[in-house]
Design a protein around this motif. Sequence first.
Motif, PDB file in Angstrom:
ATOM      1  N   UNK A 120       0.856  -1.182   0.000  1.00  0.00           N
ATOM      2  CA  UNK A 120       0.000   0.000   0.000  1.00  0.00           C
ATOM      3  C   UNK A 120       0.891   1.230   0.000  1.00  0.00           C
ATOM      4  N   UNK A 121       0.356   2.319  -0.455  1.00  0.00           N
ATOM      5  CA  UNK A 121       1.162   3.538  -0.595  1.00  0.00           C
ATOM      6  C   UNK A 121       1.621   4.105   0.735  1.00  0.00           C
ATOM      7  N   UNK A 122       0.798   4.012   1.759  1.00  0.00           N
ATOM      8  CA  UNK A 122       1.103   4.748   2.977  1.00  0.00           C
ATOM      9  C   UNK A 122       1.284   3.903   4.227  1.00  0.00           C
ATOM     10  N   UNK A 123       0.828   2.655   4.234  1.00  0.00           N
ATOM     11  CA  UNK A 123       0.840   1.945   5.513  1.00  0.00           C
ATOM     12  C   UNK A 123       1.782   0.758   5.573  1.00  0.00           C
ATOM     13  N   UNK A 124       1.642  -0.217   4.675  1.00  0.00           N
ATOM     14  CA  UNK A 124       2.393  -1.445   4.885  1.00  0.00           C
ATOM     15  C   UNK A 124       2.829  -2.079   3.571  1.00  0.00           C
ATOM     16  N   UNK A 125       3.768  -3.010   3.725  1.00  0.00           N
ATOM     17  CA  UNK A 125       4.254  -3.830   2.624  1.00  0.00           C
ATOM     18  C   UNK A 125       4.440  -5.230   3.177  1.00  0.00           C
ATOM     19  N   UNK A 126       3.865  -6.223   2.516  1.00  0.00           N
ATOM     20  CA  UNK A 126       3.959  -7.594   3.009  1.00  0.00           C
ATOM     21  C   UNK A 126       4.393  -8.523   1.883  1.00  0.00           C
ATOM     22  N   UNK A 127       5.253  -9.471   2.227  1.00  0.00           N
ATOM     23  CA  UNK A 127       5.655 -10.531   1.304  1.00  0.00           C
ATOM     24  C   UNK A 127       5.331 -11.851   1.985  1.00  0.00           C
ATOM     25  N   UNK A 128       4.577 -12.696   1.287  1.00  0.00           N
ATOM     26  CA  UNK A 128       4.140 -13.979   1.838  1.00  0.00           C
ATOM     27  C   UNK A 128       4.655 -15.089   0.932  1.00  0.00           C
ATOM     28  N   UNK A 129       5.320 -16.087   1.517  1.00  0.00           N
ATOM     29  CA  UNK A 129       5.778 -17.256   0.763  1.00  0.00           C
ATOM     30  C   UNK A 129       5.020 -18.468   1.278  1.00  0.00           C
ATOM     31  N   UNK A 130       4.468 -19.249   0.338  1.00  0.00           N
ATOM     32  CA  UNK A 130       3.707 -20.449   0.682  1.00  0.00           C
ATOM     33  C   UNK A 130       4.264 -21.631  -0.107  1.00  0.00           C
ATOM     34  N   UNK A 131       4.446 -22.768   0.557  1.00  0.00           N
ATOM     35  CA  UNK A 131       4.872 -24.002  -0.101  1.00  0.00           C
ATOM     36  C   UNK A 131       3.855 -25.091   0.217  1.00  0.00           C
ATOM     37  N   UNK A 132       3.412 -25.775  -0.843  1.00  0.00           N
ATOM     38  CA  UNK A 132       2.473 -26.893  -0.692  1.00  0.00           C
ATOM     39  C   UNK A 132       3.125 -28.138  -1.287  1.00  0.00           C
ATOM     40  N   UNK A 133       3.201 -29.169  -0.482  1.00  0.00           N
ATOM     41  CA  UNK A 133       3.777 -30.427  -0.948  1.00  0.00           C
ATOM     42  C   UNK A 133       3.426 -31.509   0.059  1.00  0.00           C
ATOM     43  N   UNK A 134       3.610 -32.760  -0.364  1.00  0.00           N
ATOM     44  CA  UNK A 134       3.328 -33.877   0.559  1.00  0.00           C
ATOM     45  C   UNK A 134       4.378 -33.966   1.649  1.00  0.00           C
ATOM     46  N   UNK A 135       5.613 -33.550   1.299  1.00  0.00           N
ATOM     47  CA  UNK A 135       6.692 -33.565   2.289  1.00  0.00           C
ATOM     48  C   UNK A 135       7.055 -32.132   2.649  1.00  0.00           C
ATOM     49  N   UNK A 136       7.527 -31.912   3.879  1.00  0.00           N
ATOM     50  CA  UNK A 136       7.878 -30.551   4.296  1.00  0.00           C
ATOM     51  C   UNK A 136       9.001 -29.968   3.441  1.00  0.00           C
ATOM     52  N   UNK A 137       8.907 -28.682   3.062  1.00  0.00           N
ATOM     53  CA  UNK A 137       9.977 -28.049   2.279  1.00  0.00           C
ATOM     54  C   UNK A 137      11.243 -27.895   3.119  1.00  0.00           C
ATOM     55  N   UNK A 138      12.372 -27.812   2.418  1.00  0.00           N
ATOM     56  CA  UNK A 138      13.669 -27.666   3.094  1.00  0.00           C
ATOM     57  C   UNK A 138      14.480 -26.588   2.397  1.00  0.00           C
TER      58      UNK A 138
END
Length: 198
Positions: A45-63
């Motif tokens: 947003x111009x005046x309040x916040x900046x967010x970066x979200x990373x999501x991983x979907x898999x049968x095994x946990x990401x490493x």
Amino acid sequence: MFFNWASSPMVTVVACEVTKLLRTIEISIRLIAPLLTENVTRIETNHTAEVEIMVRRDKTPPEGPVSLTNENTQFDTTWETVVGDDQNYPGFAYVFLLSYRNLDSLKDNTSHQSQQLMSSAATVSVSNSNTTYLPQQVNLTFHHLQGSGQLSLVMWVGVVVALTCVFLSLITTLWCRFVSRKRRGGHRLQQDVQLHRK
């Protein structure tokens, strides 16, 4: 991570309200993150916040390593830390970095104390619900805000003054040597003239 401008009771009230606001935003993003379909999502947003979200979907946990950055903050960790106990891995993991731009504008202006945020305020959250003991190191790096151009100005003024002093002391040293040689030369000439007369 929440900032507290605590000192006067009024400032404490404002800090509590800001903390509630930040907590609400964090909870909202925690609810939204598992629903995202992209691996990386940026919301700005111009005046309040900046967010970066990373999501991983898999049968095994990401490493492996994970790094999130925005204009003034960087967060580095590993997916192992984000996931936590892989026995309870639900098939997805997420991490987000939320940085607030104008948080200092919410502080109490009636306070007589001079207070300034030197870096952005940030919230980091991971899907791991147990962050008491983290398996890997977590690094959160803050960069000075542009308002700290005042610090740069002071630094450059200091450098100019120091170089000026060095230059003046060099000139003074050379001048003293010149005058000293001239006096010695004139004194020797006078002694030679007196010896010659004798």
